[in-house]
Design a protein around this motif. Structure first.
Motif, PDB file in Angstrom:
ATOM      1  N   ALA A 140       0.619 -32.109 -21.610  1.00 22.83           N
ATOM      2  CA  ALA A 140       1.086 -31.412 -20.409  1.00 22.83           C
ATOM      3  C   ALA A 140       1.008 -29.910 -20.609  1.00 22.83           C
ATOM      4  CB  ALA A 140       2.539 -31.810 -20.124  1.00 22.83           C
ATOM      5  N   VAL A 141       0.847 -29.206 -19.504  1.00 22.50           N
ATOM      6  CA  VAL A 141       0.833 -27.736 -19.552  1.00 22.50           C
ATOM      7  C   VAL A 141       2.016 -27.181 -18.759  1.00 22.50           C
ATOM      8  CG1 VAL A 141      -0.474 -25.663 -18.938  1.00 22.50           C
ATOM      9  CG2 VAL A 141      -1.658 -27.644 -19.929  1.00 22.50           C
ATOM     10  N   PRO A 158       4.820 -24.752 -23.639  1.00 24.98           N
ATOM     11  CA  PRO A 158       3.427 -25.183 -23.770  1.00 24.98           C
ATOM     12  C   PRO A 158       2.464 -24.021 -24.019  1.00 24.98           C
ATOM     13  CG  PRO A 158       4.457 -26.348 -21.957  1.00 24.98           C
ATOM     14  CD  PRO A 158       5.466 -25.344 -22.447  1.00 24.98           C
ATOM     15  N   GLU A 159       2.685 -22.884 -23.344  1.00 25.49           N
ATOM     16  CA  GLU A 159       1.753 -21.758 -23.510  1.00 25.49           C
ATOM     17  C   GLU A 159       1.669 -21.321 -24.978  1.00 25.49           C
ATOM     18  OE1 GLU A 159      -1.121 -19.162 -22.789  1.00 25.49           O
ATOM     19  OE2 GLU A 159      -0.460 -20.789 -21.477  1.00 25.49           O
ATOM     20  N   ILE A 186       3.293 -38.740 -14.077  1.00 28.28           N
ATOM     21  CA  ILE A 186       3.780 -37.468 -14.635  1.00 28.28           C
ATOM     22  C   ILE A 186       2.625 -36.487 -14.889  1.00 28.28           C
ATOM     23  CG2 ILE A 186       5.140 -36.327 -16.424  1.00 28.28           C
ATOM     24  CD1 ILE A 186       6.633 -38.862 -16.920  1.00 28.28           C
ATOM     25  N   ASN A 187       1.656 -36.893 -15.696  1.00 29.89           N
ATOM     26  CA  ASN A 187       0.595 -35.910 -15.996  1.00 29.89           C
ATOM     27  C   ASN A 187      -0.772 -36.322 -15.447  1.00 29.89           C
ATOM     28  OD1 ASN A 187       0.082 -37.962 -17.780  1.00 29.89           O
ATOM     29  ND2 ASN A 187      -0.181 -36.650 -19.575  1.00 29.89           N
ATOM     30  N   ASP A 188      -0.786 -37.235 -14.484  1.00 29.90           N
ATOM     31  CA  ASP A 188      -2.078 -37.614 -13.885  1.00 29.90           C
ATOM     32  C   ASP A 188      -2.223 -37.066 -12.465  1.00 29.90           C
ATOM     33  OD1 ASP A 188      -0.142 -39.226 -12.747  1.00 29.90           O
ATOM     34  OD2 ASP A 188      -1.327 -41.071 -12.867  1.00 29.90           O
ATOM     35  N   GLU A 191      -2.649 -31.491  -9.848  1.00 32.36           N
ATOM     36  CA  GLU A 191      -2.132 -30.184 -10.276  1.00 32.36           C
ATOM     37  C   GLU A 191      -2.037 -30.079 -11.801  1.00 32.36           C
ATOM     38  OE1 GLU A 191       1.876 -27.824  -9.076  1.00 32.36           O
ATOM     39  OE2 GLU A 191       1.266 -29.546  -7.865  1.00 32.36           O
ATOM     40  N   GLU A 192      -1.478 -31.143 -12.428  1.00 34.38           N
ATOM     41  CA  GLU A 192      -1.309 -31.119 -13.888  1.00 34.38           C
ATOM     42  C   GLU A 192      -2.668 -31.222 -14.587  1.00 34.38           C
ATOM     43  OE1 GLU A 192       1.802 -30.628 -15.094  1.00 34.38           O
ATOM     44  OE2 GLU A 192       0.874 -30.298 -17.044  1.00 34.38           O
ATOM     45  N   LEU A 193      -3.537 -32.094 -14.046  1.00 33.88           N
ATOM     46  CA  LEU A 193      -4.860 -32.251 -14.673  1.00 33.88           C
ATOM     47  C   LEU A 193      -5.661 -30.952 -14.595  1.00 33.88           C
ATOM     48  CD1 LEU A 193      -5.845 -35.864 -13.517  1.00 33.88           C
ATOM     49  CD2 LEU A 193      -5.153 -35.133 -15.805  1.00 33.88           C
TER      50      LEU A 193
END
Ligand code: SF4
Length: 318
Positions: A140-141, A158-159, A186-188, A191-193
């Protein structure tokens, strides 16, 4: 101890059939379960020792002594892999143990699987410098998805660790691979991808692996992404090439690697990852009947139990 035997080993386990690394001898540099994260999908169970402090969680000399005994018999292996019961970069002797393998047994390739949290540290990057492969997780970012999936036990954004991954990719002699563990919902999201793809473009990893739940995870409500969803993620990342690895490795035994006491080896593996009968057959290359009889004895003695999941019945430590 018999030649090649893993019977008495505490920190070296397997070899196991790894989906990414072929036949892989595991090296565990922390005690169960020591980590900087407490990921919802972790196959080792909940993190019980939260730490970001580097130290010799297990003794370097004991690990080296176990490795020396095994590698001296020239077992057929694809990799010696640092992974196991937590985050291997937490052990401050990581670089010394890698150095021992590279100096005394240079024919063996070394891989380190890391959750990336400590890659911002120059001493960690130095320790990894002689690895042939560093596989860094990047699930995740956005802060929200990171908190939901990885549940960090240390104060990190994350950064910060993405910069650490970039720096590691530039500094190590070997290859930097990225693993993305897809948790549906959650991470699919698009926006997250998109954020993950932008990070991948900066990192420029040699390989990108898309993974999902394959065996029981820490939280029972985490579900695997199906093949179509994983394929959608793969296409989203184009033109960056990536590979879906969420399928069991078919496995092969390359050389004469005689197992120690099978029961001990099965217990050592199950204490680090729940496994199906097929996984164990592939990992240890033994007859199904022999394996079944050991599993039955272990179940009858209450040392292992079975949990039903989509991919089949998983044996786990009770
Ligand atoms: S999956 Fe890896 S990083 Fe996450 S909690 Fe488990 S050992 Fe730690």
């Amino acid at each position: 101890m018999k030649k090649n035997s893993l019977q008495a080993n505490k920190h070296v386990f397997g070899p196991v059939a790894s989906r990414r690394l072929g036949l892989s001898l595991g090296v565990d540099l922390v005690k169960h379960k020591t980590c900087t994260f407490n990921c919802i999908y972790c196959e080792c169970g909940p993190t019980t020792k939260h730490s970001g402090k580097r130290k010799e969680y297990v003794s370097r000399s004991k690990v080296i002594s176990e490795l020396d005994k095994i590698l001296a018999s020239s077992p057929g292996l694809d990799y010696v892999t640092f992974s196991g019961s937590g985050e291997p970069t937490l052990n401050s002797a990581l670089g010394k143990v890698i150095g021992f393998i590279k100096d005394k047994y240079p024919a063996y390739k070394v891989a380190v699987l890391t959750n990336s949290s400590l890659l911002g540290s120059s001493s960690v990057r130095r320790d990894l410098s002689r690895a042939d492969v560093v596989e860094a997780s990047l699930d995740a970012v956005s802060a929200a998805a990171f908190e939901k999936i990885n549940r960090p036990c240390i104060n990190i954004k994350p950064e910060e660790f993405i910069k650490g991954i970039e720096e590691t990719a530039r500094r190590i002699k070997g290859q930097l691979w990225i693993e993305i563990f897809i948790v549906p919902g959650i991470n699919d999201t698009g926006e997250e991808l998109k954020l993950i793809k932008q990070a991948l473009e900066r990192i420029k990893p040699a390989e990108i692996h898309i993974n999902t739940l394959d065996r029981p995870g820490t939280e029972s409500d985490v579900m695997p992404a199906d093949t179509a969803a994983l394929e959608k993620v793969r296409r989203f990342f184009l033109p960056l090439e990536s590979r879906i690895i969420a399928h069991p490795y078919p496995g092969s035994r390359k050389g004469a690697f005689s197992a120690g006491k099978l029961e001990d080896m099965v217990l050592a593996l199950l204490s680090r990852r729940p496994s199906t009968l097929e996984d164990l057959k592939t990992a240890f290359a033994v007859r199904e009947e022999e394996l079944k009889s050991h599993l039955l004895q272990l179940r009858n003695s209450g040392r292992i139990s079975v949990i039903k999941k989509q991919r089949g019945d998983f044996y786990k430590i009770s």
